[in-house]
Design a protein around this motif. Structure first.
Motif, PDB file in Angstrom:
ATOM      1  N   PRO A 104       0.816  -1.219   0.000  1.00 44.96           N
ATOM      2  CA  PRO A 104       0.000   0.000   0.000  1.00 44.96           C
ATOM      3  C   PRO A 104       0.847   1.265   0.000  1.00 44.96           C
ATOM      4  CG  PRO A 104       0.052  -0.971   2.179  1.00 44.96           C
ATOM      5  CD  PRO A 104       0.792  -1.914   1.280  1.00 44.96           C
ATOM      6  N   ARG A 105       0.341   2.273  -0.685  1.00 41.73           N
ATOM      7  CA  ARG A 105       0.992   3.584  -0.762  1.00 41.73           C
ATOM      8  C   ARG A 105       0.067   4.629  -0.135  1.00 41.73           C
ATOM      9  NH1 ARG A 105       5.308   1.305  -1.266  1.00 41.73           N
ATOM     10  NH2 ARG A 105       5.967   0.479  -3.254  1.00 41.73           N
ATOM     11  N   THR A 106       0.642   5.730   0.238  1.00 43.48           N
ATOM     12  CA  THR A 106      -0.122   6.833   0.799  1.00 43.48           C
ATOM     13  C   THR A 106      -1.289   7.169  -0.126  1.00 43.48           C
ATOM     14  OG1 THR A 106       1.858   7.717   1.847  1.00 43.48           O
ATOM     15  CG2 THR A 106       0.012   9.254   1.534  1.00 43.48           C
ATOM     16  N   GLY A 107      -2.483   7.228   0.445  1.00 45.98           N
ATOM     17  CA  GLY A 107      -3.686   7.548  -0.325  1.00 45.98           C
ATOM     18  C   GLY A 107      -4.472   6.339  -0.796  1.00 45.98           C
ATOM     19  N   ASP A 108      -3.925   5.127  -0.639  1.00 44.37           N
ATOM     20  CA  ASP A 108      -4.668   3.935  -1.041  1.00 44.37           C
ATOM     21  C   ASP A 108      -5.832   3.666  -0.089  1.00 44.37           C
ATOM     22  OD1 ASP A 108      -3.152   3.339  -3.281  1.00 44.37           O
ATOM     23  OD2 ASP A 108      -1.948   1.787  -2.289  1.00 44.37           O
ATOM     24  N   VAL A 109      -6.972   3.356  -0.676  1.00 44.47           N
ATOM     25  CA  VAL A 109      -8.145   2.900   0.072  1.00 44.47           C
ATOM     26  C   VAL A 109      -8.229   1.409  -0.232  1.00 44.47           C
ATOM     27  CG1 VAL A 109     -10.638   3.082   0.358  1.00 44.47           C
ATOM     28  CG2 VAL A 109      -9.270   5.132  -0.129  1.00 44.47           C
ATOM     29  N   THR A 110      -8.214   0.584   0.812  1.00 45.55           N
ATOM     30  CA  THR A 110      -8.067  -0.847   0.628  1.00 45.55           C
ATOM     31  C   THR A 110      -9.064  -1.649   1.461  1.00 45.55           C
ATOM     32  OG1 THR A 110      -6.456  -1.053   2.423  1.00 45.55           O
ATOM     33  CG2 THR A 110      -5.579  -0.552   0.231  1.00 45.55           C
ATOM     34  N   TYR A 111      -9.129  -2.927   1.129  1.00 45.91           N
ATOM     35  CA  TYR A 111      -9.896  -3.898   1.909  1.00 45.91           C
ATOM     36  C   TYR A 111      -8.912  -4.940   2.394  1.00 45.91           C
ATOM     37  CZ  TYR A 111     -13.060  -7.793   2.905  1.00 45.91           C
ATOM     38  OH  TYR A 111     -13.725  -8.837   3.504  1.00 45.91           O
ATOM     39  N   TYR A 112      -8.891  -5.185   3.706  1.00 43.59           N
ATOM     40  CA  TYR A 112      -8.023  -6.210   4.267  1.00 43.59           C
ATOM     41  C   TYR A 112      -8.872  -7.455   4.527  1.00 43.59           C
ATOM     42  CZ  TYR A 112      -4.398  -8.442   7.059  1.00 43.59           C
ATOM     43  OH  TYR A 112      -3.445  -9.318   7.530  1.00 43.59           O
ATOM     44  N   ALA A 113      -8.785  -8.398   3.598  1.00 44.43           N
ATOM     45  CA  ALA A 113      -9.653  -9.579   3.612  1.00 44.43           C
ATOM     46  C   ALA A 113      -9.548 -10.428   4.886  1.00 44.43           C
ATOM     47  CB  ALA A 113      -9.402 -10.424   2.368  1.00 44.43           C
ATOM     48  N   PRO A 114      -8.337 -10.662   5.448  1.00 42.82           N
ATOM     49  CA  PRO A 114      -8.279 -11.508   6.646  1.00 42.82           C
ATOM     50  C   PRO A 114      -9.119 -10.986   7.819  1.00 42.82           C
ATOM     51  CG  PRO A 114      -6.099 -11.322   5.689  1.00 42.82           C
ATOM     52  CD  PRO A 114      -6.993 -10.338   4.950  1.00 42.82           C
ATOM     53  N   TRP A 115      -9.235  -9.682   7.953  1.00 41.61           N
ATOM     54  CA  TRP A 115     -10.015  -9.113   9.047  1.00 41.61           C
ATOM     55  C   TRP A 115     -11.367  -8.571   8.587  1.00 41.61           C
ATOM     56  CZ3 TRP A 115      -5.736  -5.725  11.740  1.00 41.61           C
ATOM     57  CH2 TRP A 115      -4.778  -6.572  12.305  1.00 41.61           C
ATOM     58  N   GLY A 116     -11.573  -8.434   7.283  1.00 42.62           N
ATOM     59  CA  GLY A 116     -12.839  -7.910   6.766  1.00 42.62           C
ATOM     60  C   GLY A 116     -13.023  -6.427   7.026  1.00 42.62           C
ATOM     61  N   ASN A 117     -11.932  -5.656   6.967  1.00 43.03           N
ATOM     62  CA  ASN A 117     -12.075  -4.229   7.260  1.00 43.03           C
ATOM     63  C   ASN A 117     -11.585  -3.336   6.127  1.00 43.03           C
ATOM     64  OD1 ASN A 117      -9.281  -4.196   7.555  1.00 43.03           O
ATOM     65  ND2 ASN A 117      -9.306  -3.784   9.733  1.00 43.03           N
ATOM     66  N   LEU A 118     -12.026  -2.096   6.197  1.00 39.66           N
ATOM     67  CA  LEU A 118     -11.595  -1.035   5.297  1.00 39.66           C
ATOM     68  C   LEU A 118     -10.336  -0.426   5.900  1.00 39.66           C
ATOM     69  CD1 LEU A 118     -12.518   0.758   2.840  1.00 39.66           C
ATOM     70  CD2 LEU A 118     -13.518   2.278   4.559  1.00 39.66           C
ATOM     71  N   ALA A 119      -9.356  -0.112   5.057  1.00 38.79           N
ATOM     72  CA  ALA A 119      -8.125   0.524   5.541  1.00 38.79           C
ATOM     73  C   ALA A 119      -7.754   1.650   4.582  1.00 38.79           C
ATOM     74  CB  ALA A 119      -6.993  -0.494   5.630  1.00 38.79           C
ATOM     75  N   ILE A 120      -7.568   2.849   5.135  1.00 42.00           N
ATOM     76  CA  ILE A 120      -7.173   4.015   4.350  1.00 42.00           C
ATOM     77  C   ILE A 120      -5.770   4.403   4.807  1.00 42.00           C
ATOM     78  CG2 ILE A 120      -7.701   6.421   3.796  1.00 42.00           C
ATOM     79  CD1 ILE A 120     -10.669   5.731   4.437  1.00 42.00           C
ATOM     80  N   PHE A 121      -4.812   4.329   3.884  1.00 40.08           N
ATOM     81  CA  PHE A 121      -3.408   4.554   4.226  1.00 40.08           C
ATOM     82  C   PHE A 121      -3.044   6.028   4.111  1.00 40.08           C
ATOM     83  CE2 PHE A 121      -3.547   0.092   3.743  1.00 40.08           C
ATOM     84  CZ  PHE A 121      -2.548  -0.401   4.569  1.00 40.08           C
ATOM     85  N   TYR A 122      -2.556   6.601   5.218  1.00 44.05           N
ATOM     86  CA  TYR A 122      -2.049   7.971   5.186  1.00 44.05           C
ATOM     87  C   TYR A 122      -0.520   7.992   5.180  1.00 44.05           C
ATOM     88  CZ  TYR A 122      -1.907   7.480  10.324  1.00 44.05           C
ATOM     89  OH  TYR A 122      -1.675   7.066  11.607  1.00 44.05           O
ATOM     90  N   LYS A 123       0.101   6.812   5.224  1.00 39.42           N
ATOM     91  CA  LYS A 123       1.543   6.629   5.044  1.00 39.42           C
ATOM     92  C   LYS A 123       1.725   5.367   4.199  1.00 39.42           C
ATOM     93  CE  LYS A 123       3.233   8.428   9.459  1.00 39.42           C
ATOM     94  NZ  LYS A 123       3.917   8.047  10.708  1.00 39.42           N
ATOM     95  N   ASP A 124       2.896   5.238   3.562  1.00 40.04           N
ATOM     96  CA  ASP A 124       3.193   4.011   2.830  1.00 40.04           C
ATOM     97  C   ASP A 124       3.227   2.840   3.807  1.00 40.04           C
ATOM     98  OD1 ASP A 124       3.455   5.509   0.530  1.00 40.04           O
ATOM     99  OD2 ASP A 124       5.633   5.331   0.411  1.00 40.04           O
ATOM    100  N   GLY A 125       2.769   1.672   3.333  1.00 42.41           N
ATOM    101  CA  GLY A 125       2.791   0.468   4.152  1.00 42.41           C
ATOM    102  C   GLY A 125       3.818  -0.520   3.636  1.00 42.41           C
ATOM    103  N   HIS A 126       3.695  -1.762   4.078  1.00 42.15           N
ATOM    104  CA  HIS A 126       4.612  -2.819   3.650  1.00 42.15           C
ATOM    105  C   HIS A 126       3.826  -3.918   2.939  1.00 42.15           C
ATOM    106  CE1 HIS A 126       3.083  -3.922   7.622  1.00 42.15           C
ATOM    107  NE2 HIS A 126       3.174  -5.166   7.201  1.00 42.15           N
TER     108      HIS A 126
END
Length: 159
Positions: A104-126
């Motif tokens: 994930p990169r800053t600004g990505d709006v994502t779905y994390y399937a293992p937990w079933g949640n929405l995640a909005i990244f304000y910093k780069d992830g791994h």
């Protein structure tokens, strides 16, 4: 004669190339970050964060379409790992055709399937197995950097 053959081969071969659009159809392209083919017609949602509208351009994938079917939603976004805001969704989303992982990169709006949640990244992830990109936010991502929980209402954006 040889020039005519090359011209015909190029003319005939082009429309059938993988990902090429036929005349009159929307152009298709592969998103380099998510690996998912997208159609250039943009679908947008609006995330009202405590009275401030934020627009998200969605990728064209099954998970995004399933997310749209849930709207409107009101969620409380909580900080996670000083990198993203997360919120549980009312149900799990389809992961059909989704890549196994993404970075994930800053600004990505994502779905994390293992937990079933929405995640909005304000910093780069791994590199994250089970993370699926739904779309992206532009410059307004700074709004999500607040450490306090944020109340957000998500709807389809009006054109």
């Amino acid at each position: 004669m040889r020039a005519l053959f090359v011209f015909l081969a190029l003319s005939i071969g082009s429309p059938t190339a993988p990902g090429a659009a036929m005349p009159g159809e929307p152009d298709a392209q592969v998103n380099q970050r998510s690996g998912i083919q997208q159609v250039k017609t943009a679908l947008r949602i609006q995330v009202d964060v405590q009275g401030t509208p934020v627009f998200v351009t969605l990728d064209d994938n099954q998970t995004s379409r399933d997310f749209i079917a849930m709207l409107p939603l009101t969620l409380t976004l909580e900080d996670y790992a000083a990198t993203e805001k997360v919120a549980d969704l009312p149900r799990r989303l389809s992961t059909a055709g989704a890549p196994a992982a993404m970075v994930p990169r800053t600004g990505d709006v994502t779905y994390y399937a293992p937990w079933g949640n929405l995640a909005i990244f304000y910093k780069d992830g791994h590199h994250s197995p089970g993370l699926i990109r739904l779309g992206g936010i532009g410059e307004q991502v700074a709004l999500f950097r607040r450490t306090a929980p944020l109340r957000a209402t998500i709807t389809l954006a009006e054109e």
